[in-house]
Write a protein that holds these residues in place. Structure first.
Motif, PDB file in Angstrom:
ATOM      1  N   ASP A  10       0.829  -1.207   0.000  1.00  0.00           N
ATOM      2  CA  ASP A  10       0.000   0.000   0.000  1.00  0.00           C
ATOM      3  C   ASP A  10       0.859   1.250   0.000  1.00  0.00           C
ATOM      4  O   ASP A  10       0.572   2.231  -0.717  1.00  0.00           O
ATOM      5  CB  ASP A  10      -0.912  -0.016   1.239  1.00  0.00           C
ATOM      6  N   ALA A  11       1.961   1.211   0.813  1.00  0.00           N
ATOM      7  CA  ALA A  11       2.863   2.374   0.842  1.00  0.00           C
ATOM      8  C   ALA A  11       3.527   2.580  -0.525  1.00  0.00           C
ATOM      9  O   ALA A  11       3.651   3.714  -1.006  1.00  0.00           O
ATOM     10  CB  ALA A  11       3.933   2.172   1.923  1.00  0.00           C
TER      11      ALA A  11
ATOM     12  N   ARG B 108       2.314   1.639  -3.372  1.00  0.00           N
ATOM     13  CA  ARG B 108       1.306   2.168  -4.310  1.00  0.00           C
ATOM     14  C   ARG B 108       1.130   3.672  -4.127  1.00  0.00           C
ATOM     15  O   ARG B 108       1.027   4.423  -5.113  1.00  0.00           O
ATOM     16  CB  ARG B 108      -0.003   1.445  -4.072  1.00  0.00           C
ATOM     17  N   ARG B 109       1.093   4.089  -2.836  1.00  0.00           N
ATOM     18  CA  ARG B 109       0.960   5.535  -2.598  1.00  0.00           C
ATOM     19  C   ARG B 109       2.173   6.283  -3.135  1.00  0.00           C
ATOM     20  O   ARG B 109       2.043   7.365  -3.740  1.00  0.00           O
ATOM     21  CB  ARG B 109       0.810   5.768  -1.086  1.00  0.00           C
ATOM     22  N   LYS B 110       3.358   5.671  -2.912  1.00  0.00           N
ATOM     23  CA  LYS B 110       4.573   6.304  -3.428  1.00  0.00           C
ATOM     24  C   LYS B 110       4.559   6.376  -4.953  1.00  0.00           C
ATOM     25  O   LYS B 110       4.966   7.377  -5.552  1.00  0.00           O
ATOM     26  CB  LYS B 110       5.776   5.493  -2.937  1.00  0.00           C
TER      27      LYS B 110
ATOM     28  N   SER C 108       1.908   6.459  -6.906  1.00  0.00           N
ATOM     29  CA  SER C 108       0.960   7.496  -7.334  1.00  0.00           C
ATOM     30  C   SER C 108       1.565   8.885  -7.148  1.00  0.00           C
ATOM     31  O   SER C 108       1.399   9.769  -8.002  1.00  0.00           O
ATOM     32  CB  SER C 108      -0.328   7.367  -6.529  1.00  0.00           C
ATOM     33  N   ALA C 109       2.310   9.069  -5.999  1.00  0.00           N
ATOM     34  CA  ALA C 109       2.945  10.371  -5.775  1.00  0.00           C
ATOM     35  C   ALA C 109       4.004  10.656  -6.840  1.00  0.00           C
ATOM     36  O   ALA C 109       4.107  11.770  -7.367  1.00  0.00           O
ATOM     37  CB  ALA C 109       3.585  10.403  -4.384  1.00  0.00           C
TER      38      ALA C 109
END
Length: 412
Positions: free
Chosen positions: A261-262, A264-266, A268-269
């Motif tokens: 999840d982290a 994926r967030r990274k 997307s960022a």
């Protein structure tokens, strides 16, 4: 046991420790009563209509309708009400009873002449909270039973006795057959048990001859039991360890899921940063192009005017000199050489101005290319980061699938 229908009643009632068979028939507002002694067979009968019953109740001082009186009489025979009592009296007993009861005195005051020793009197007593009322019913003596009726009853009883004997014989035969069948079954079971007993005795004999082997077998069985107990303990410990390992794998799975999840967030960022950098690089390239286009004319207007002016000045000077020298050209050849040298110097000055202009253009273009290369390098770095995060994400997915397979195999 009393036999009752809608308007008929047959029951046995006890008066003074003696049983009497009482038959009551009620039909078309008429009451018929028959009382017979069970031991002797003597009978007493009476038959009264509705008017007689109602006048009887009025003479006693407590009037009752015919329907109410019959209901009271039936409840007294069945002993269903404590307020109703029945007594069967002879003439002497009635004479003693009437001296103590006012309602009986008022009824029999005019009927003493009719009294007879063979008659019997059925007294129906009705007791309330504050009063007692007695309704006497006279029963006429019918004498001893008829011979024909006795013969008929004897024949009926003989037929009943024959029927019961036949039923008893059939029942006895049935019981005898059942008994024989049960005995046969028991004998068969005894034979089977005997055969089984013989087999067991033979087996015991064979086992007694092989006691040594049995001891070895016992030792073997004990060792096997010990090994089995050890295996059970090891299985229990393995189960506990397996459960702990499963819990550990589940924790690792949760951690990896959080890492995914982290990532994926990274990712997307980084994608957002890449898009922003592309937009900023496009805007910067456009601004640099515009600045370059705007800077070139300014340089021409600001930095380059001096050479053209100097060139024009020199040209004018050269021309003036050449014109002055041309006039003198005819005079001396040495003056021509000086003019040529001066014209070559002017040409050198023009070439220098051109070189300076090209260097200015080259510098502006190199600055734009440097900004473009820096933006391209940034975008490439972001792309490399994205690729590395995607690769890490794939590795984590592979590890999670491997953990899931391992969990499934362990659970099976």
């Amino acid at each position: 046991m009393p036999i009752t229908t809608n308007n008929n009643l047959v029951t046995i009632h006890t008066f003074k420790d003696q049983d009497y068979l009482i038959r009551l028939d009620i039909s078309s507002n008429r009451l018929e009563l028959k009382v017979s002694d069970k031991e002797i067979g003597e009978e007493w009968r009476c038959s009264y209509d509705q008017i007689y019953i109602e006048t009887l109740t009025t003479k006693t001082g407590n009037y009752k309708t015919f329907e109410v009186f019959t209901k009271m009489f039936i409840s007294g025979l069945l002993k269903s009400s404590r307020a109703i009592t029945l007594n069967l009296l002879t003439y002497e007993e009635l004479h003693q009873f009437q001296n103590s009861t006012a309602s009986i005195k008022s009824y029999f005051r005019n009927n003493l002449s009719e009294a007879s020793e063979n008659k019997k009197y059925l007294i129906l007593g009705y007791t309330t909270e504050f009063d007692k009322t007695y309704y006497p019913i006279t029963l006429d003596h019918c004498g001893s039973p008829d011979v024909k009726s006795l013969i008929a009853t004897i024949r009926r009883l003989e037929s009943d006795l024959c029927r019961t004997r036949e039923e008893y014989a059939s029942f006895k035969m049935h019981c005898h057959a059942i008994k024989h069948k049960a005995i046969d079954d028991m004998q068969k079971k005894i034979k089977e048990l005997k055969i089984e007993n013989e087999k067991l005795t033979k087996q015991i004999g064979t086992k007694s001859s092989t006691k040594v082997s049995s001891k070895a077998e016992l030792a073997k069985t004990t060792s096997l039991e010990n090994a089995l107990s050890k295996l059970e303990k090891s299985v229990i410990t393995e189960r506990s360890n397996h459960q702990k390992y499963i819990n550990k794998l589940l924790l690792e799975k949760n951690k990896m899921q959080q890492e995914i999840d982290a990532m994926r967030r990274k990712e997307s960022a980084l994608k957002q940063q890449l898009s922003q950098s592309k937009k900023s690089s496009g805007i910067s390239s456009l601004s640099e192009r515009q600045s370059r286009q705007s800077s070139i004319p300014r340089n021409r207007s600001q930095k380059l005017p001096n050479p053209p002016t100097s060139m024009s000045y020199e040209r004018n000077k050269v021309l003036s000199r050449s014109s002055s020298q041309t006039s003198r050209c005819s005079r001396t050849s040495s003056g021509c050489d000086s003019i040529k040298s001066r014209s070559s110097g002017c040409a050198n000055i023009v070439n220098a101005n051109r070189k300076s202009r090209s260097t200015i253009i080259h510098c502006s273009s190199s600055r734009a290319s440097q900004s473009e290369t820096s933006s391209i390098a940034r975008s490439e770095n972001i792309k490399l980061k994205l690729q590395s995060t995607q690769e890490d994400y794939k590795v984590l997915e592979k590890r999670i699938t491997g953990l899931q397979k391992l969990l499934l195999s362990k659970s099976k």
